[in-house]
Enzyme design. Structure first.
Site, PDB file in Angstrom:
ATOM      1  N   GLU A  59      67.004  73.221  -3.905  1.00 13.72           N
ATOM      2  CA  GLU A  59      67.724  73.026  -2.638  1.00 13.72           C
ATOM      3  C   GLU A  59      67.450  74.266  -1.806  1.00 13.72           C
ATOM      4  O   GLU A  59      68.035  75.325  -2.046  1.00 13.72           O
ATOM      5  CB  GLU A  59      69.230  72.867  -2.901  1.00 13.72           C
ATOM      6  CG  GLU A  59      69.596  71.641  -3.719  1.00 13.72           C
ATOM      7  CD  GLU A  59      69.421  70.335  -2.958  1.00 13.72           C
ATOM      8  OE1 GLU A  59      69.208  70.366  -1.734  1.00 13.72           O
ATOM      9  OE2 GLU A  59      69.476  69.283  -3.598  1.00 13.72           O
TER      10      GLU A  59
ATOM     11  N   GLU B 154      65.637  80.362  10.006  1.00 12.89           N
ATOM     12  CA  GLU B 154      67.064  80.062   9.849  1.00 12.89           C
ATOM     13  C   GLU B 154      67.843  81.243  10.404  1.00 12.89           C
ATOM     14  O   GLU B 154      67.681  82.373   9.929  1.00 12.89           O
ATOM     15  CB  GLU B 154      67.406  79.958   8.362  1.00 12.89           C
ATOM     16  CG  GLU B 154      67.165  78.616   7.748  1.00 12.89           C
ATOM     17  CD  GLU B 154      67.706  78.584   6.325  1.00 12.89           C
ATOM     18  OE1 GLU B 154      67.156  79.292   5.467  1.00 12.89           O
ATOM     19  OE2 GLU B 154      68.675  77.852   6.072  1.00 12.89           O
TER      20      GLU B 154
ATOM     21  N   LYS C 160      73.163  82.071 -13.120  1.00  7.81           N
ATOM     22  CA  LYS C 160      73.194  83.338 -12.383  1.00  7.81           C
ATOM     23  C   LYS C 160      73.625  83.086 -10.945  1.00  7.81           C
ATOM     24  O   LYS C 160      72.889  82.515 -10.146  1.00  7.81           O
ATOM     25  CB  LYS C 160      71.826  84.024 -12.371  1.00  7.81           C
ATOM     26  CG  LYS C 160      72.009  85.513 -12.184  1.00  7.81           C
ATOM     27  CD  LYS C 160      70.998  86.251 -11.342  1.00  7.81           C
ATOM     28  CE  LYS C 160      70.948  85.982  -9.890  1.00  7.81           C
ATOM     29  NZ  LYS C 160      71.987  86.597  -9.057  1.00  7.81           N
TER      30      LYS C 160
ATOM     31  N   CYS D  84      72.822  76.188   4.917  1.00  2.00           N
ATOM     32  CA  CYS D  84      71.487  75.595   5.008  1.00  2.00           C
ATOM     33  C   CYS D  84      71.511  74.389   5.934  1.00  2.00           C
ATOM     34  O   CYS D  84      70.495  73.997   6.491  1.00  2.00           O
ATOM     35  CB  CYS D  84      71.012  75.175   3.627  1.00  2.00           C
ATOM     36  SG  CYS D  84      72.220  74.134   2.801  1.00  2.00           S
TER      37      CYS D  84
HETATM   38  P1  NAP Z   1      68.152  83.813  -2.032  1.00  4.55           P
HETATM   39  O1  NAP Z   1      67.912  85.193  -1.609  1.00  4.55           O
HETATM   40  O2  NAP Z   1      67.002  82.930  -2.281  1.00  4.55           O
HETATM   41  O3  NAP Z   1      69.082  83.920  -3.314  1.00  4.55           O
HETATM   42  C1  NAP Z   1      69.512  82.775  -3.999  1.00  4.55           C
HETATM   43  C2  NAP Z   1      69.681  83.125  -5.458  1.00  4.55           C
HETATM   44  O4  NAP Z   1      68.412  83.467  -6.018  1.00  4.55           O
HETATM   45  C3  NAP Z   1      70.589  84.307  -5.709  1.00  4.55           C
HETATM   46  O5  NAP Z   1      71.318  84.088  -6.897  1.00  4.55           O
HETATM   47  C4  NAP Z   1      69.595  85.444  -5.893  1.00  4.55           C
HETATM   48  O6  NAP Z   1      70.098  86.504  -6.651  1.00  4.55           O
HETATM   49  C5  NAP Z   1      68.482  84.735  -6.639  1.00  4.55           C
HETATM   50  N1  NAP Z   1      67.188  85.395  -6.537  1.00  4.55           N
HETATM   51  C6  NAP Z   1      66.760  86.240  -5.581  1.00  4.55           C
HETATM   52  N2  NAP Z   1      65.498  86.647  -5.849  1.00  4.55           N
HETATM   53  C7  NAP Z   1      65.129  86.057  -7.007  1.00  4.55           C
HETATM   54  C8  NAP Z   1      63.944  86.079  -7.799  1.00  4.55           C
HETATM   55  N3  NAP Z   1      62.873  86.780  -7.456  1.00  4.55           N
HETATM   56  N4  NAP Z   1      63.912  85.342  -8.927  1.00  4.55           N
HETATM   57  C9  NAP Z   1      64.990  84.623  -9.278  1.00  4.55           C
HETATM   58  N5  NAP Z   1      66.134  84.554  -8.587  1.00  4.55           N
HETATM   59  C10 NAP Z   1      66.207  85.259  -7.445  1.00  4.55           C
HETATM   60  O7  NAP Z   1      69.059  83.045  -0.969  1.00  4.55           O
HETATM   61  P2  NAP Z   1      70.441  83.497  -0.369  1.00  4.55           P
HETATM   62  O8  NAP Z   1      70.183  84.512   0.676  1.00  4.55           O
HETATM   63  O9  NAP Z   1      71.414  83.825  -1.438  1.00  4.55           O
HETATM   64  O10 NAP Z   1      70.933  82.132   0.272  1.00  4.55           O
HETATM   65  C11 NAP Z   1      70.544  81.705   1.512  1.00  4.55           C
HETATM   66  C12 NAP Z   1      69.451  80.663   1.412  1.00  4.55           C
HETATM   67  O11 NAP Z   1      69.887  79.571   0.606  1.00  4.55           O
HETATM   68  C13 NAP Z   1      69.130  80.052   2.754  1.00  4.55           C
HETATM   69  O12 NAP Z   1      67.757  79.901   2.913  1.00  4.55           O
HETATM   70  C14 NAP Z   1      69.809  78.699   2.694  1.00  4.55           C
HETATM   71  O13 NAP Z   1      69.259  77.742   3.561  1.00  4.55           O
HETATM   72  C15 NAP Z   1      69.641  78.355   1.273  1.00  4.55           C
HETATM   73  N6  NAP Z   1      70.629  77.354   0.875  1.00  4.55           N
HETATM   74  C16 NAP Z   1      70.176  76.096   0.647  1.00  4.55           C
HETATM   75  C17 NAP Z   1      71.070  75.112   0.304  1.00  4.55           C
HETATM   76  C18 NAP Z   1      70.600  73.714   0.059  1.00  4.55           C
HETATM   77  O14 NAP Z   1      71.328  72.965  -0.560  1.00  4.55           O
HETATM   78  N7  NAP Z   1      69.413  73.337   0.503  1.00  4.55           N
HETATM   79  C19 NAP Z   1      72.437  75.400   0.183  1.00  4.55           C
HETATM   80  C20 NAP Z   1      72.860  76.706   0.424  1.00  4.55           C
HETATM   81  C21 NAP Z   1      71.930  77.677   0.760  1.00  4.55           C
HETATM   82  P3  NAP Z   1      70.610  87.832  -5.923  1.00  4.55           P
HETATM   83  O15 NAP Z   1      71.773  87.439  -5.105  1.00  4.55           O
HETATM   84  O16 NAP Z   1      71.002  88.709  -7.048  1.00  4.55           O
HETATM   85  O17 NAP Z   1      69.484  88.355  -5.096  1.00  4.55           O
END
Ligand code: NAP
Length: 482
Positions: free
Chosen positions: A254, A385, A178, A288
């Site tokens: 991650e 962040e 997903k 990130c």
């Molecule tokens: P996010 O809101 O956590 O979303 C990530 C993924 O999880 C999306 O596919 C999202 O789907 C899904 N998701 C959201 N709520 C969920 C739930 N309750 N159950 C299951 N899946 C769910 O994060 P984001 O805003 O897309 O990305 C930014 C974050 O990612 C930042 O904190 C960044 O630091 C982190 N990041 C970390 C790394 C690393 O390698 N450490 C790399 C890149 C990004 P939807 O889009 O449909 O909501």
């Protein structure tokens, strides 16, 4: 009906090797214009269930394929992605905003995971030893963990997918996938390419949709998934870890970062500014790994601040497809609101805007590259962040103060350190609590390196020699010696 203004880019669900229309669709927007790019399948828990069934059905035969076969599928996929670099880059720029040149860079980076793991697929090895009493042989082999749940964020729409799919394919795992709702098109194009490269039906099943919780919970509670690999926010990571605990699933996380960027008194300031431009502004700061807190020694703070602000002020902000654009829009209105509110909070507590500090234009989600000084440590951005092109500078008086401040966070993904003294570089990097440290560089990500964090930044590593380990189990045979 799902539909796209981007010819050739699929918009449906991909389950059991077939493209399907979903019962409903949702609109994907271009953050530079607010215009709809495509209507994409809005998958449901029922679709998710069928995707998991397909992954389960395919697992046994897929696990038995020859490593070379899996390797060659990945190699072909690598070549196809590279051949279609401009198409991928354009789709990424359109759906999440990054400038086209940066998007091309992500294609090279993201494709490399496919090549790296095509090479790893044929290097999975075991171990043979003898028990201490000499009576038994211990034969240890590596087997795929089984069906995997892959969930990715929007900020690196290609690379976050290939970083998981590459090792899962190499190891012989099937997948349900997903992608983030903002960036489904890159993920769907990648899915199509993997199928074209020869991935058997059911090995990769991609479900897009707006209700992430419904889709992913269906998989996590299915009892069939053996592993979850998630990249995204720490909050969602914690939800998935709780769900994983119910079925004792292997977990790779991650999660969020809050990277410190330390500039010591003896640093080469021009190089530190070069590094800061990358660590802060790559992907408009929506990474990130983005430098989130700059700890600069008092003796060089003025020079560093002026040079960084001059470089940032000179950048062109605009549509990522326009010539000369260095900074594209933030991903959506929520992303822009968050950055505006963090800057407003810091300024209300005494921070000074050296450059930027405002959104650009009325249409799209653009924010001007910003440098802030005199940022108080109780500003929200010190512990959040920022995910935008904002560099807060905190002046420090010695290395101890820099390290103490750098480590004062629950995140521990990456840190950056600038010094010309090799002993100091070793000493300080030893003390930094992070999974990765960039010493005199603003970029650490590389498919050949183990990417990942400590503390609340995550569990496990992606890439490097250990990347495939996350998708393999040990199997030990005890055989008496004759
Ligand atoms: P996010 O809101 O956590 O979303 C990530 C993924 O999880 C999306 O596919 C999202 O789907 C899904 N998701 C959201 N709520 C969920 C739930 N309750 N159950 C299951 N899946 C769910 O994060 P984001 O805003 O897309 O990305 C930014 C974050 O990612 C930042 O904190 C960044 O630091 C982190 N990041 C970390 C790394 C690393 O390698 N450490 C790399 C890149 C990004 P939807 O889009 O449909 O909501």
């Amino acid at each position: 009906m799902s539909a796209s203004t981007l010819p050739g880019v699929p918009t449906g669900l991909f389950i059991g090797g077939q493209w399907e229309d979903a019962h409903a669709t949702y609109d994907v927007e271009n953050p530079a214009t607010g215009r709809v790019l495509a209507s994409v399948a809005d998958g449901t828990a029922g679709d998710a269930r069928r995707a998991m069934d397909a992954a389960v059905d395919a697992q046994t035969s897929w696990a038995q394929t020859a490593p070379r076969e899996r390797s060659e599928i990945l190699r072909r996929a690598y070549e196809l992605v590279v051949e279609r670099t401009d198409e991928f880059a354009r789709v990424m720029t359109l759906e999440m905003g990054k400038p086209f040149a940066e998007a091309r860079g992500e294609v090279a980076y993201g494709a490399e995971f496919l090549r790296w793991f095509s090479e790893e697929a044929v290097r999975i090895s075991g171990d043979t030893t003898t028990t201490g009493d000499g009576r038994n042989r211990i034969i240890v082999s590596r087997v795929p963990v089984g069906p995997c749940v892959l969930v990715t964020p929007w900020n690196f729409p290609l690379a976050m997918g290939t970083r998981k799919i590459g090792p899962a394919v190499a190891a012989g795992c099937t997948m349900v996938f997903k992608p983030a709702h903002q960036t489904p098109l890159t993920a769907l194009l990648l899915t199509e390419i993997l199928s074209e490269a020869g991935l058997p039906d059911g090995v990769l099943n991609t479900v897009t949709g707006m209700d992430a919780s419904a889709i992913v919970t269906e998989w996590m509670e299915s009892g069939h998934a053996r592993k979850v690999s998630f990249t995204g926010s720490t909050n969602v990571g914690k939800i998935l870890l709780k769900q994983a605990a119910e079925n004792v699933m292997r977990s790779s996380m991650e999660l969020g970062g809050n990277a410190p960027f330390i500039v010591c008194a003896d640093a080469d300031i021009d190089k530190a500014v070069d590094g800061a431009m990358i660590a802060k502004l790559r992907n408009m700061g929506e990474a990130c790994t983005a430098a989130n807190r700059f700890y600069v020694h008092r003796t060089v703070a003025q020079e560093f601040t002026t040079k960084l602000a001059d470089r940032m002020a000179a950048l062109t902000v605009g549509d990522g497809l326009a010539d000369g654009t260095a900074i594209g829009p933030l991903v959506d209105a929520a992303g822009l609101d968050k950055v505006e509110s963090l800057v407003r909070d810091a300024v209300s507590k005494g921070a000074r805007v050296v450059t930027g500090g405002e959104r650009v234009g009325e249409r799209g989600y653009f924010y001007r590259p910003t440098v802030l000084t005199d940022v108080p440590t109780d500003a929200q951005m010190a512990s959040t962040e920022i995910f935008g092109p904002v560099a807060p500078i905190y002046v420090v008086d010695d290395d101890d103060a820099a390290i103490t401040a750098a480590n004062d966070t629950e995140a521990g993904l990456v840190a950056y350190l600038y010094t010309q003294d090799i002993d100091r570089a070793w000493r300080l990097s030893d003390r930094i609590e992070a999974g990765m440290v960039g010493v005199n560089t603003g970029l650490v990500s590389n498919p050949a390196a183990p990417f990942g964090g400590i503390k609340e930044s995550g569990l496990g590593r992606e890439g490097g020699r250990v990347g495939i380990e996350e998708f393999l189990e040990y199997k030990y045979l005890a055989i008496p010696k004759g």
